[in-house]
Design a protein around this motif. Structure first.
Motif, PDB file in Angstrom:
ATOM      1  N   TRP A  20      -2.696  11.799  -0.632  1.00 18.92           N
ATOM      2  CA  TRP A  20      -2.114  12.035   0.691  1.00 18.92           C
ATOM      3  C   TRP A  20      -2.202  13.519   1.052  1.00 18.92           C
ATOM      4  CZ3 TRP A  20      -0.182   9.172   4.697  1.00 18.92           C
ATOM      5  CH2 TRP A  20       0.604   9.832   5.640  1.00 18.92           C
ATOM      6  N   THR A  34      -5.002   6.131   4.124  1.00 17.89           N
ATOM      7  CA  THR A  34      -5.002   7.554   3.769  1.00 17.89           C
ATOM      8  C   THR A  34      -3.993   7.876   2.672  1.00 17.89           C
ATOM      9  OG1 THR A  34      -3.381   8.216   5.457  1.00 17.89           O
ATOM     10  CG2 THR A  34      -5.704   8.189   6.117  1.00 17.89           C
ATOM     11  N   ALA A  35      -3.090   6.910   2.395  1.00 11.78           N
ATOM     12  CA  ALA A  35      -2.100   7.131   1.341  1.00 11.78           C
ATOM     13  C   ALA A  35      -2.604   6.705  -0.032  1.00 11.78           C
ATOM     14  CB  ALA A  35      -0.812   6.375   1.665  1.00 11.78           C
ATOM     15  N   VAL A  36      -3.669   5.903  -0.067  1.00 15.32           N
ATOM     16  CA  VAL A  36      -4.139   5.408  -1.376  1.00 15.32           C
ATOM     17  C   VAL A  36      -5.595   5.757  -1.670  1.00 15.32           C
ATOM     18  CG1 VAL A  36      -2.485   3.494  -1.396  1.00 15.32           C
ATOM     19  CG2 VAL A  36      -4.768   3.118  -0.434  1.00 15.32           C
ATOM     20  N   PHE A  64       1.744   4.537  -2.934  1.00 15.50           N
ATOM     21  CA  PHE A  64       1.495   5.881  -2.393  1.00 15.50           C
ATOM     22  C   PHE A  64       1.073   6.855  -3.492  1.00 15.50           C
ATOM     23  CE2 PHE A  64       2.929  10.123  -1.215  1.00 15.50           C
ATOM     24  CZ  PHE A  64       2.515  10.238   0.103  1.00 15.50           C
ATOM     25  N   ARG A  65      -0.040   7.574  -3.222  1.00 14.40           N
ATOM     26  CA  ARG A  65      -0.551   8.574  -4.184  1.00 14.40           C
ATOM     27  C   ARG A  65      -0.392   9.954  -3.543  1.00 14.40           C
ATOM     28  NH1 ARG A  65      -6.467   6.288  -5.260  1.00 14.40           N
ATOM     29  NH2 ARG A  65      -6.564   7.953  -6.835  1.00 14.40           N
ATOM     30  N   ALA A  66       0.582  10.703  -4.031  1.00 14.52           N
ATOM     31  CA  ALA A  66       0.935  11.984  -3.414  1.00 14.52           C
ATOM     32  C   ALA A  66      -0.242  12.949  -3.379  1.00 14.52           C
ATOM     33  CB  ALA A  66       2.116  12.609  -4.150  1.00 14.52           C
ATOM     34  N   GLY A 120       0.818  -1.210   0.000  1.00 11.78           N
ATOM     35  CA  GLY A 120       0.000   0.000   0.000  1.00 11.78           C
ATOM     36  C   GLY A 120       0.846   1.252   0.000  1.00 11.78           C
ATOM     37  N   LEU A 121       1.891   1.252   0.825  1.00  8.53           N
ATOM     38  CA  LEU A 121       2.772   2.417   0.880  1.00  8.53           C
ATOM     39  C   LEU A 121       3.581   2.553  -0.409  1.00  8.53           C
ATOM     40  CD1 LEU A 121       3.952   2.247   4.616  1.00  8.53           C
ATOM     41  CD2 LEU A 121       2.212   3.736   3.601  1.00  8.53           C
ATOM     42  N   MET A 129      -1.813   3.705   5.741  1.00  5.73           N
ATOM     43  CA  MET A 129      -1.822   3.225   4.358  1.00  5.73           C
ATOM     44  C   MET A 129      -3.140   3.572   3.655  1.00  5.73           C
ATOM     45  SD  MET A 129      -3.233   0.579   2.394  1.00  5.73           S
ATOM     46  CE  MET A 129      -3.586  -0.773   3.502  1.00  5.73           C
TER      47      MET A 129
END
Length: 467
Positions: A193, A278-280, A188-190, A184-185, A276
């Motif tokens: 995030w 909240t990162a994707v 990562f979708r900047a 998941g990390l 994770m």
């Protein structure tokens, strides 16, 4: 010929796997959706899991002292009986049997069945396997009963059988969860995030469509408490290892250590999993995940179409191992209660394999009944208040026992005493008061079930007075 005493065969690793395995069921894959709808911001999503993790680890560290003082089967039931009196112990044991353990077993088994339906659609909860006129039974409910019966049968064969399943399945799901977090990390979708964390500490309600609603300060506290119902359910059952103290090698050391290690590992996994998410996923997608299955939505982003099957298999492994730990440990409470004359006499006997088979099968019957009822989910929400209440009473028991029995042997003393136990009690009391104010429906059913134990206790021929 039956055995008369438990055999200590579980090592520190086994005990730790019972703690972690009993905690991790399906909650971490689901409840973050409701939490996000309640509190709105990414910061508060992580904070709610951290608060619950802190409370859980603090309670586990406190229980270490009690487990070292009373290293025998029964765990929390024994601690309450010794600190207060047999009635308080019985009220816990009664609530534990009536709802806390049996309804949890049912809920976890049905979760296993629901996600099995991703692989085998014929098992769907939306289909009807039996129509009895007054109720319908889905294939998922039937599979849940099969799982409960199979795990109960395995555990009647001896502690080694249950231990093998528990350690194997828990290690598998821990590595799987760490793998999910890692992949998941890596995905990562900047932009996601940045958007999620740009206003992370705004405490607001959030609809799946992204409509935000403001809270007053007091209502905001209520929203946090409501959110913690999900995190507490997902983090509960960590105390199950204390129920099987009579089967753990060097229990004075290993129970307290397994409580700390197990709760710490799970807290770290839970927090990282939500980081994770909240990162994707945008917060609106977390809040609006289909049937609240946040992990499925995240896995589809990470792995594509295969993500759904990957999460389904992970949850099947997770819930199967979780239920094994719940089934294994729960019966030891009824065994100890029966020895005290506060439960069915037969539950106080061990079979030739050295396990309380009668208590296991009795627990099985009640858990299967909850599976058929379909009401376990609502009841589990409604007993969070009672569960935390009993945790507070148990931790307060440390103060009582230090006064009542100052010279008792204490191979381990509660870490951070008296500060950490007091902090837990204050936090637990705040949670319960806020639920009473803002979510009364989450409090009175659990209280009624618990208080029904008083007239039942008064009719028991084996009841005792005094501590």
């Amino acid at each position: 010929m039956s055995e008369s005493n438990f055999k200590p065969t579980l090592r520190l690793l086994d005990a730790t796997m019972i703690v972690a395995g009993s905690m991790i069921g399906s909650g971490i894959f689901i409840v973050s959706a409701d939490i996000t709808r309640n509190i709105g911001g990414a910061g508060w999503l992580i904070a709610v899991w951290l608060i619950t993790g802190f409370m859980t680890i603090t309670a586990a560290l406190s229980y270490g002292e009690l487990s070292a003082m009373f290293p025998k089967a029964g765990g929390q039931y024994v601690y309450l009986k010794e600190a207060y009196n047999p009635l308080v112990g019985f009220l816990y044991g009664w609530s534990f049997f009536a709802v806390i353990q049996t309804a949890t077993i049912a809920a976890v088994a049905v979760a296993f069945a629901k996600f099995t339906a991703y692989l085998f659609p014929a098992i769907s909860e939306d289909k009807v396997a039996l129509d009895l006129g007054f109720m319908t039974i889905s294939p998922a409910q039937l599979l849940s009963i099969v799982v409960i019966v199979i795990l109960t049968a395995i555990n009647t064969r001896g502690i080694k059988s249950g231990k093998l399943i528990q350690t194997t399945f828990t290690l598998t799901k821990l590595f799987s969860l760490f793998g999910l977090i890692l992949f998941g990390l890596m995905a990562f979708r900047a932009d996601v995030w940045t958007a999620n964390w740009s206003n992370a500490w705004a405490l607001q309600s959030r609809t799946p469509a992204g409509v935000l609603g403001d809270y007053t300060l007091f209502a905001a506290l209520g929203a946090v408490a409501a959110s913690m119902v999900g995190t507490i359910f997902s983090s509960d059952s960590w105390n199950n290892v204390t129920f099987i103290a009579g089967e753990i090698k060097n229990p004075q050391r290993n129970i307290g250590l397994s409580l700390f290690l197990g709760t710490l590992i799970v807290t770290v996994i839970y927090v990282l999993t939500n980081v994770m998410y909240t990162a994707v996923l945008p917060l609106n997608e977390i809040a609006g995940a289909e049937k609240d299955r946040v992990a499925v939505t995240a896995a589809q982003v990470i792995f594509g179409h295969a993500g759904t099957l990957i999460i389904a298999i992970m949850i099947m492994i997770s819930t199967f191992g979780c239920n094994n730990g719940l089934i294994l440990a729960g019966a030891r409470v009824y065994y100890t209660m029966a020895k005290d004359g506060l439960f069915f006499n037969k539950a106080g006997s061990l079979n030739t394999n050295g396990v309380p088979a009668y208590a296991l099968w009795l627990q099985c019957v009640f858990a299967c009944a909850w599976s058929l009822s379909g009401k376990y989910g609502q009841l589990l929400d409604m007993i969070s208040f009672v569960v935390v209440g009993f945790y507070m009473l148990t931790i307060a028991g440390i103060f009582i026992l230090r006064k009542k029995r100052p010279d008792a042997e204490r191979p381990y003393k509660a870490f951070g005493y008296p500060v950490l136990p007091i902090i837990y009690i204050v936090m637990g009391l705040s949670f319960c008061i806020l639920l009473i104010i803002f979510k009364p429906a989450f409090t009175w059913p659990g209280l009624i079930i618990t208080l029904l134990g008083i007239p039942i206790y008064s009719m028991l021929p084996g009841k005792k007075t005094g501590a």
